[in-house]
Design a protein around this motif. Structure first.
Motif, short mmCIF file in Angstrom:
data_model
loop_
_atom_site.label_atom_id
_atom_site.label_comp_id
_atom_site.label_asym_id
_atom_site.label_seq_id
_atom_site.Cartn_x
_atom_site.Cartn_y
_atom_site.Cartn_z
N THR A 289 1.39 11.33 -1.36
CA THR A 289 0.83 10.07 -0.88
C THR A 289 1.15 8.97 -1.89
OG1 THR A 289 -1.04 11.13 0.24
CG2 THR A 289 -1.29 8.81 -0.36
N VAL A 290 1.71 7.89 -1.40
CA VAL A 290 1.92 6.71 -2.25
C VAL A 290 0.93 5.64 -1.80
CG1 VAL A 290 3.53 4.93 -3.01
CG2 VAL A 290 4.36 7.25 -2.55
N CYS A 291 0.07 5.25 -2.72
CA CYS A 291 -0.97 4.26 -2.43
C CYS A 291 -0.76 3.06 -3.35
CB CYS A 291 -2.34 4.88 -2.67
SG CYS A 291 -3.69 3.73 -2.45
N VAL A 292 -0.46 1.93 -2.76
CA VAL A 292 -0.23 0.72 -3.57
C VAL A 292 -1.43 -0.20 -3.45
CG1 VAL A 292 1.23 -1.31 -3.90
CG2 VAL A 292 2.27 0.87 -3.26
N PHE A 293 -2.00 -0.57 -4.57
CA PHE A 293 -3.01 -1.61 -4.61
C PHE A 293 -2.26 -2.94 -4.77
CE2 PHE A 293 -6.78 1.02 -6.50
CZ PHE A 293 -6.73 1.85 -5.40
N ASP A 294 -2.19 -3.68 -3.70
CA ASP A 294 -1.35 -4.89 -3.67
C ASP A 294 -2.23 -6.13 -3.79
OD1 ASP A 294 0.43 -6.92 -3.21
OD2 ASP A 294 0.98 -6.27 -1.17
N ASN A 295 -2.28 -6.70 -4.99
CA ASN A 295 -3.04 -7.94 -5.18
C ASN A 295 -2.12 -9.16 -5.28
OD1 ASN A 295 -1.94 -7.79 -7.71
ND2 ASN A 295 -3.87 -7.95 -8.83
N GLU A 296 -0.84 -8.90 -5.02
CA GLU A 296 0.16 -9.98 -4.96
C GLU A 296 0.35 -10.69 -6.30
OE1 GLU A 296 -0.73 -12.49 -1.57
OE2 GLU A 296 -0.38 -10.84 -0.16
N HIS A 297 -0.06 -10.02 -7.38
CA HIS A 297 0.06 -10.64 -8.70
C HIS A 297 0.41 -9.60 -9.77
CE1 HIS A 297 -2.26 -13.73 -6.62
NE2 HIS A 297 -1.92 -14.58 -7.58
N SER B 228 3.23 5.05 7.55
CA SER B 228 3.12 3.92 6.62
C SER B 228 2.24 2.87 7.25
CB SER B 228 4.51 3.35 6.31
OG SER B 228 4.40 2.26 5.43
N ARG B 229 1.30 2.35 6.48
CA ARG B 229 0.40 1.35 7.04
C ARG B 229 -0.08 0.40 5.96
NH1 ARG B 229 -4.61 4.15 9.52
NH2 ARG B 229 -3.06 5.60 10.33
N GLN B 230 -0.55 -0.74 6.39
CA GLN B 230 -1.18 -1.70 5.49
C GLN B 230 -2.66 -1.76 5.84
OE1 GLN B 230 0.89 -5.28 4.20
NE2 GLN B 230 -0.80 -6.51 4.99
N LEU C 98 -8.53 6.52 4.64
CA LEU C 98 -8.89 7.37 3.49
C LEU C 98 -8.56 8.85 3.68
CD1 LEU C 98 -12.22 5.87 2.06
CD2 LEU C 98 -10.09 6.30 0.81
N PRO C 99 -8.86 9.44 4.84
CA PRO C 99 -8.50 10.86 5.00
C PRO C 99 -6.99 11.09 4.89
CG PRO C 99 -9.97 10.14 6.76
CD PRO C 99 -9.57 8.92 6.02
N LEU C 100 -6.20 10.13 5.38
CA LEU C 100 -4.75 10.26 5.29
C LEU C 100 -4.30 10.15 3.83
CD1 LEU C 100 -3.83 7.88 8.26
CD2 LEU C 100 -3.92 10.38 8.28
N GLN D 227 2.84 10.14 3.05
CA GLN D 227 2.03 8.98 3.46
C GLN D 227 2.30 7.80 2.54
OE1 GLN D 227 -0.38 8.68 5.94
NE2 GLN D 227 -0.25 10.80 6.69
N PHE D 228 2.35 6.62 3.13
CA PHE D 228 2.39 5.39 2.34
C PHE D 228 1.29 4.46 2.85
CE2 PHE D 228 3.51 1.06 1.29
CZ PHE D 228 4.04 1.16 0.01
N VAL D 229 0.45 3.99 1.94
CA VAL D 229 -0.60 3.06 2.32
C VAL D 229 -0.60 1.91 1.32
CG1 VAL D 229 -3.06 2.71 2.75
CG2 VAL D 229 -2.00 4.90 3.32
N CYS D 230 -0.40 0.71 1.83
CA CYS D 230 -0.49 -0.49 1.00
C CYS D 230 -1.86 -1.12 1.26
CB CYS D 230 0.63 -1.47 1.36
SG CYS D 230 0.55 -3.00 0.42
N ILE D 231 -2.67 -1.19 0.23
CA ILE D 231 -4.02 -1.74 0.37
C ILE D 231 -4.05 -3.12 -0.26
CG2 ILE D 231 -6.46 -1.38 -0.09
CD1 ILE D 231 -5.87 1.61 -0.35
N LYS D 232 -4.27 -4.13 0.56
CA LYS D 232 -4.38 -5.49 0.03
C LYS D 232 -5.72 -5.62 -0.69
CE LYS D 232 -0.58 -7.59 1.53
NZ LYS D 232 0.35 -8.34 0.66
N VAL D 233 -5.67 -5.85 -1.98
CA VAL D 233 -6.91 -5.96 -2.77
C VAL D 233 -7.00 -7.33 -3.42
CG1 VAL D 233 -7.08 -3.48 -3.22
CG2 VAL D 233 -5.81 -4.94 -4.82
N ARG D 234 -8.23 -7.74 -3.65
CA ARG D 234 -8.48 -9.07 -4.22
C ARG D 234 -7.82 -9.20 -5.60
NH1 ARG D 234 -14.55 -11.19 -3.96
NH2 ARG D 234 -14.05 -10.66 -1.79
N ALA D 235 -7.23 -10.36 -5.82
CA ALA D 235 -6.69 -10.65 -7.15
C ALA D 235 -7.85 -11.04 -8.05
CB ALA D 235 -5.67 -11.78 -7.06
N GLU D 236 -8.13 -10.19 -9.03
CA GLU D 236 -9.27 -10.44 -9.91
C GLU D 236 -9.01 -9.77 -11.26
OE1 GLU D 236 -12.76 -8.65 -8.21
OE2 GLU D 236 -11.66 -6.89 -7.51
N LYS D 237 -9.48 -10.42 -12.29
CA LYS D 237 -9.39 -9.82 -13.61
C LYS D 237 -10.65 -9.03 -13.86
CE LYS D 237 -6.79 -10.06 -16.59
NZ LYS D 237 -5.66 -9.12 -16.89
#
Lengths: 169, 199
Positions: free
Chosen positions: B102-110, B139-141, B152-154, B162-172
């Motif tokens: 499973t490849v899970c990307v936390f994508d905060n665009e930064h 593959s899903r976003q 989550l189960p996937l 599996q590839f899942v790109c999760i758009k997450v808030r840009a935050e420090k």
């Protein structure tokens, strides 16, 4: 026995299970043999630096792996070699040389002359073999250095070993 | 380049908590920077291998590990910056058709560690589409809680690659640092996975 078969037999004797590669004409028969071998998973890469990561993952999972590439690929790997260096992953790399001997393509010359010092600087012990009769022995020593010594070992396969490429000219 | 990532609903530390809660025997590789801190915030673990370098190589490590351990689910958790640098490894993973990866990307665009400069995903690069184009059948976003609940189960168990790109808030967020001794990280992982007598 052709020289590449000496590498293949060394891989078998050392129980290497993953062979990651970017194709090169000099490695073509070895790659074919690895794909045909049910005990070996041959992994075609899009760029050589992927192989450094793949072999780190292989070792984490209990597999021995090696990386096959052409000399130009070494330049693509320099930062990724730091993974092996910092974590002391065993790393065995077999490099078919270009830009070293009767080279037709001048674009191969820069990496051809830089591979040995670049790999040495990156932390490898580097050997070059140019006599087909010696390849098996050097291959065994390279794998021993990596998997018994736990270090980064590179074997440069001299361009004398591979057919001269002339591109029909 | 502007980004709306400061308004994304999902928060990376909450997501990683759900992803790694009761993680069982899953094997986890964490990409350098924020995702290494994230997986550590969820609880440092002997079967986690957090990276402090090797940018672009996280999925590649997952490929070698998943090949060596076909009966274990391998979770690669990484960020958009690392994934952009190692996009070719998605093609390699798909070509190997690794059924336990499973490849899970936390994508905060930064780029979180270097001054929050925007990455290419802020201007339209779609990592889930790239993974699909590389040959990932799954593959899903994910952008909402409902989508996350469905994914989550996937993420945790597959099936298949599996590839899942999760758009997450840009935050420090606060640093939660794992050990940085690479030899230690490697050895503890191998001993936990392969046995205490591993050499």
């Amino acid at each position: 026995m052709e020289w590449w078969q000496g590498i293949y037999q060394a891989l078998k004797d050392a129980e290497v299970r993953q062979v990651a590669y970017v194709p090169d004409a000099g490695h073509a028969k070895l790659i074919e043999a690895c794909h045909a071998d049910k005990e070996i998973t041959a992994i075609s890469l899009t760029t050589e630096e992927e192989g450094v990561g793949v072999l780190a993952g292989a070792w984490l999972g209990g597999d021995r792996g090696v990386l096959l590439m052409q000399s130009s690929g070494v330049g693509n790997c320099i930062n990724m070699f730091s993974l092996a260096k910092t974590c002391q992953f065993p790393l065995a790399v077999f490099v078919t040389m270009r830009g070293q001997w009767k080279e037709f393509n001048p674009w191969q010359l820069p990496m051809g002359s830089t591979v040995d010092p670049a790999m040495t600087t990156a932390g490898f012990s580097v050997n070059t073999v140019d006599d087909p009769a010696d390849v098996a022995d050097y291959a065994q020593a390279t794998l021993h250095h990596a998997f018994v010594g736990g270090e980064m070992a590179g074997l440069l396969l001299h361009q004398k070993l591979t057919p001269v490429k002339t591109f029909g000219k | 380049m502007p980004s709306t990532a400061s308004e994304f609903l999902l928060r990376r530390r909450e997501v990683v908590g759900k992803l790694l809660h009761d993680r069982g025997d899953r094997l986890v590789i964490g990409g350098l920077g924020s995702t290494a801190w994230d997986i550590t915030a969820a609880g440092d673990h002997d079967l986690s291998f957090p990276l402090w370098g090797a940018m672009g190589g996280t999925v590649a490590i997952g490929i070698g590990l998943a090949t060596a351990q076909p009966d274990r689910r391998v979770l690669v958790v990484t960020g958009d910056g690392d994934m952009l640098m190692g996009m070719g490894s998605l093609a390699t993973a798909a070509r190997q058709n690794l059924k336990n990866l499973t490849v899970c990307v936390f994508d905060n665009e930064h780029y979180g560690e270097t001054g929050m400069q925007t990455t290419h995903t802020a201007s339209g690069t779609n990592l889930a589409a790239i993974a699909a184009g590389c040959g990932f059948a799954n593959s899903r976003q994910v952008e909402t809680e409902d989508q996350l609940t469905e994914a989550l189960p996937l993420l945790r168990d597959g099936p298949g690659l599996q590839f899942v790109c999760i758009k997450v808030r840009a935050e420090k967020l606060a640093f939660v640092l794992p050990p940085k001794d690479g030899v230690f990280l490697k050895t503890r992982f191998r001993r936990a996975l392969l046995g205490a007598d591993v050499v």
